[in-house]
Design a protein around this motif. Structure first.
Motif, mmCIF file in Angstrom:
data_model
loop_
_atom_site.group_PDB
_atom_site.id
_atom_site.type_symbol
_atom_site.label_atom_id
_atom_site.label_comp_id
_atom_site.label_asym_id
_atom_site.label_seq_id
_atom_site.Cartn_x
_atom_site.Cartn_y
_atom_site.Cartn_z
ATOM 1 N N GLY A 1 -7.409 1.540 23.786
ATOM 2 C CA GLY A 1 -7.926 0.478 24.634
ATOM 3 C C GLY A 1 -6.821 -0.468 25.085
ATOM 4 O O GLY A 1 -6.833 -0.955 26.226
ATOM 5 N N PHE A 2 -5.845 -0.723 24.205
ATOM 6 C CA PHE A 2 -4.687 -1.529 24.575
ATOM 7 C C PHE A 2 -3.939 -0.877 25.732
ATOM 8 O O PHE A 2 -3.565 -1.533 26.715
ATOM 9 C CB PHE A 2 -3.737 -1.665 23.378
ATOM 10 C CG PHE A 2 -4.082 -2.778 22.423
ATOM 11 C CD1 PHE A 2 -5.394 -3.039 22.081
ATOM 12 C CD2 PHE A 2 -3.086 -3.559 21.866
ATOM 13 C CE1 PHE A 2 -5.712 -4.060 21.199
ATOM 14 C CE2 PHE A 2 -3.385 -4.585 20.985
ATOM 15 C CZ PHE A 2 -4.706 -4.838 20.652
ATOM 16 N N LEU B 1 12.071 -3.317 27.678
ATOM 17 C CA LEU B 1 11.098 -4.168 26.980
ATOM 18 C C LEU B 1 9.686 -3.610 27.139
ATOM 19 O O LEU B 1 8.909 -3.572 26.174
ATOM 20 C CB LEU B 1 11.148 -5.598 27.528
ATOM 21 C CG LEU B 1 12.482 -6.336 27.487
ATOM 22 C CD1 LEU B 1 12.297 -7.777 27.939
ATOM 23 C CD2 LEU B 1 13.085 -6.295 26.102
ATOM 24 N N ALA B 2 9.349 -3.177 28.364
ATOM 25 C CA ALA B 2 8.011 -2.637 28.595
ATOM 26 C C ALA B 2 7.778 -1.363 27.796
ATOM 27 O O ALA B 2 6.711 -1.161 27.211
ATOM 28 C CB ALA B 2 7.816 -2.370 30.087
ATOM 29 N N THR B 3 8.782 -0.507 27.749
ATOM 30 C CA THR B 3 8.653 0.732 26.986
ATOM 31 C C THR B 3 8.561 0.439 25.492
ATOM 32 O O THR B 3 7.763 1.049 24.770
ATOM 33 C CB THR B 3 9.846 1.663 27.254
ATOM 34 O OG1 THR B 3 9.957 1.883 28.664
ATOM 35 C CG2 THR B 3 9.683 2.991 26.551
ATOM 36 N N THR C 1 2.600 0.921 19.585
ATOM 37 C CA THR C 1 1.230 1.430 19.674
ATOM 38 C C THR C 1 1.210 2.951 19.617
ATOM 39 O O THR C 1 0.397 3.554 18.893
ATOM 40 C CB THR C 1 0.571 0.958 20.985
ATOM 41 O OG1 THR C 1 0.551 -0.470 21.004
ATOM 42 C CG2 THR C 1 -0.849 1.474 21.088
ATOM 43 N N ILE C 2 2.117 3.590 20.353
ATOM 44 C CA ILE C 2 2.176 5.052 20.364
ATOM 45 C C ILE C 2 2.519 5.581 18.974
ATOM 46 O O ILE C 2 1.952 6.572 18.510
ATOM 47 C CB ILE C 2 3.205 5.538 21.400
ATOM 48 C CG1 ILE C 2 2.727 5.187 22.817
ATOM 49 C CG2 ILE C 2 3.441 7.038 21.284
ATOM 50 C CD1 ILE C 2 3.750 5.440 23.890
ATOM 51 N N GLY C 3 3.438 4.907 18.295
ATOM 52 C CA GLY C 3 3.789 5.310 16.932
ATOM 53 C C GLY C 3 2.602 5.234 15.996
ATOM 54 O O GLY C 3 2.386 6.125 15.167
ATOM 55 N N GLY D 1 6.616 1.455 14.468
ATOM 56 C CA GLY D 1 5.211 1.477 14.863
ATOM 57 C C GLY D 1 4.388 2.408 13.993
ATOM 58 O O GLY D 1 3.231 2.113 13.675
ATOM 59 N N CYS D 2 4.990 3.539 13.593
ATOM 60 C CA CYS D 2 4.298 4.457 12.690
ATOM 61 C C CYS D 2 3.906 3.745 11.405
ATOM 62 O O CYS D 2 2.813 3.968 10.855
ATOM 63 C CB CYS D 2 5.206 5.653 12.357
ATOM 64 S SG CYS D 2 5.452 6.808 13.726
ATOM 65 N N THR D 3 4.784 2.881 10.928
ATOM 66 C CA THR D 3 4.528 2.180 9.669
ATOM 67 C C THR D 3 3.636 0.965 9.848
ATOM 68 O O THR D 3 2.620 0.817 9.162
ATOM 69 C CB THR D 3 5.853 1.729 9.044
ATOM 70 O OG1 THR D 3 6.670 2.872 8.812
ATOM 71 C CG2 THR D 3 5.610 0.999 7.733
ATOM 72 N N ILE D 4 3.995 0.077 10.780
ATOM 73 C CA ILE D 4 3.295 -1.199 10.897
ATOM 74 C C ILE D 4 1.942 -1.026 11.593
ATOM 75 O O ILE D 4 0.897 -1.429 11.070
ATOM 76 C CB ILE D 4 4.156 -2.218 11.662
ATOM 77 C CG1 ILE D 4 5.538 -2.348 11.008
ATOM 78 C CG2 ILE D 4 3.449 -3.575 11.689
ATOM 79 C CD1 ILE D 4 5.509 -2.762 9.567
#
Length: 455
Positions: free
Chosen positions: A171-172, A305-307, A313-315, A369-372
């Motif tokens: 959704g994000f 920055l955008a990437t 989120t992708i992680g 991202g995978c972790t957090i």
């Protein structure tokens, strides 16, 4: 057409009662359950869309109304406060009203308040509407997760809870693209229209297809309705409403109180689980808030920055495909603690590669991202396994609500550290400490759970 999978169902003897959760755990994942999970995932996706869309609308709102950043911050905070109220005060009402009605009421509330936001004329009106929207979002989420957990076989429970929470992250992502498409052509108010129409269209489908909690029906003494739901899971059951159903938490008339989360054996586990939620969300929002600033100060481009913003989120979504099955097959506590400990290494790596080529930085952000982000989703799946069905919605709601405290203070702490002169590299080394603490707490909770089972 049969809704069960091809795996054989246990033989039913009419002389014996059906027992929950064993009835669901012993069967395959059928069409009825898949539809339930899909509907819960759609609710979470729309929840995530509505939560995040305001962030992409903020620049256009600021320009249109000429408001300060402080005024926009108040609008952002109003939704967070509403979320906490929904989590803490409305989630426990699932004991009285079941899970289906809180989900539908929450969806109706946040979609209608979002629709009314189209006609907001000033920041104060929008702030009030975002507060109401937050209440609706917070009311729907715990019961959505609880329903998914209840209708999932134990061997798939963590995977499916993680799957629907990935809907929140999707959704994000959807909010980003929809806002980028609508705002230039139709203005920022059009995003509110999209955020309202979609959940309103989902409401009649939820009324038609979303089931009520079987355990809730049993606590209400509605054995016939409960049996009808079980026949949708396994149509081979005989056509009768006289079969007795037993559940671990189906005492007729029993009322669940929030204090049950903080009594007896639940007390220490609940407090420690709350601490993991708060620490994880503090790190997530702290990094989400300040990572763009850190990368800007290190000379990276706006495109980077955008990437980078999407990499976390992708992680979190990507790791769900691995950690969910691991939690189901290898153990929820050990798998999640391993993820946190791996995250300690990823944070160290991030501190080392700052200033390096872009691909190295983005890869490190993906791993963080995978972790957090992945850890935040996984600890929700852990909470769904930690709490028994009768307190699951309340337990998840309060864990999410307490966790929001971490989400509020996290950006403040990270900002204070940077303002105090902490270097970027040192900041990531400091974040190793709360990450390792999360891993140790989850590991201890796993040992404690085994000890209590043997007691």
């Amino acid at each position: 057409m049969s809704e069960t999978t091809s795996s054989p169902s246990p033989t039913f003897s009419g002389s014996k009662p059906l027992r929950l959760p064993g009835f669901i755990d012993q069967r395959g994942l059928g069409g009825f359950q898949l539809r339930t999970v899909l509907l819960c995932g759609l609710v979470m996706l729309l929840d995530g869309f509505d939560t995040q869309a305001i962030n992409y609308m903020a620049p256009a709102i600021t320009q249109d109304w000429g408001v300060s950043k402080g005024a926009m911050a108040t609008i952002f905070s109003a939704a967070l406060v509403g979320l906490m109220i929904g989590y803490l005060l409305l989630a426990p009402l699932s004991d009285k009203f079941g899970h289906k009605r809180p989900v539908m009421a929450g969806v109706a509330l946040f979609s209608l308040s979002t629709l009314v936001s189209v006609w907001a004329q000033n920041p104060d009106q929008l702030m009030i509407l975002r507060f109401i929207t937050g209440i609706g979002l917070g009311a729907a989420t715990p019961s959505t997760i609880a329903l998914t957990a209840e209708y999932s076989p134990k061997r798939l429970r963590a995977s499916l809870v993680l799957a629907i929470y990935c809907g929140f992250s999707l959704g994000f992502v959807a909010a980003n693209y929809v806002a980028g498409w609508l705002i230039p052509a139709h203005g920022w108010r059009s995003v509110f229209v999209a955020g309202a129409v979609l959940p309103l269209a989902l409401l009649p489908v939820l009324a038609w297809q979303l089931p009520e909690s079987v355990s809730y029906l049993l606590r209400r003494g509605e054995n016939a309705r409960a049996y009808a739901v079980l026949r949708r899971i396994d149509p081979t059951l005989p056509e009768t409403d006289t079969v007795r159903i037993e559940a671990e938490s189906s005492d007729p008339g029993k009322r669940v109180k929030v204090t049950e989360l903080l009594s007896g054996r639940q007390l220490l586990g609940t407090v420690l689980l709350w601490l993991v939620f708060a620490l994880n969300l503090a790190m997530f929002y702290g990094l989400q808030s300040w990572l763009p600033t850190i990368l800007t100060e290190r000379g990276y481009s706006a495109g980077t920055l955008a990437t980078a913003a999407s990499m976390t989120t992708i992680g979190g979504i990507a790791i769900a495909f691995a950690v969910g099955p691991a939690m189901d097959r290898l153990g929820a506590y050990g798998s999640l603690s391993a993820l946190y400990f791996a995250g300690c290494g990823f944070l160290v790596l991030m501190g080392l590669v700052l200033g390096s080529p872009v691909w190295m930085v983005l890869a490190s952000i993906f791993l963080i991202g995978c972790t957090i982000s992945g850890g935040q989703k996984s600890v929700i799946a852990l909470a769904a396994a930690f709490y028994p069905e009768e307190v699951r919605s309340t337990g998840i709601g309060w864990a999410l609500g307490i966790g929001r405290v971490g989400g509020i203070v996290g950006p403040m702490i990270v900002g204070g550290l940077l303002a105090g002169g902490i270097g970027h590299e040192q900041l990531f080394m400091i974040l190793v400490v709360p990450t390792a603490l999360c891993g140790l707490i989850v590991l201890y909770l796993g040992h404690r759970a085994k000890r209590l089972q043997l007691a």
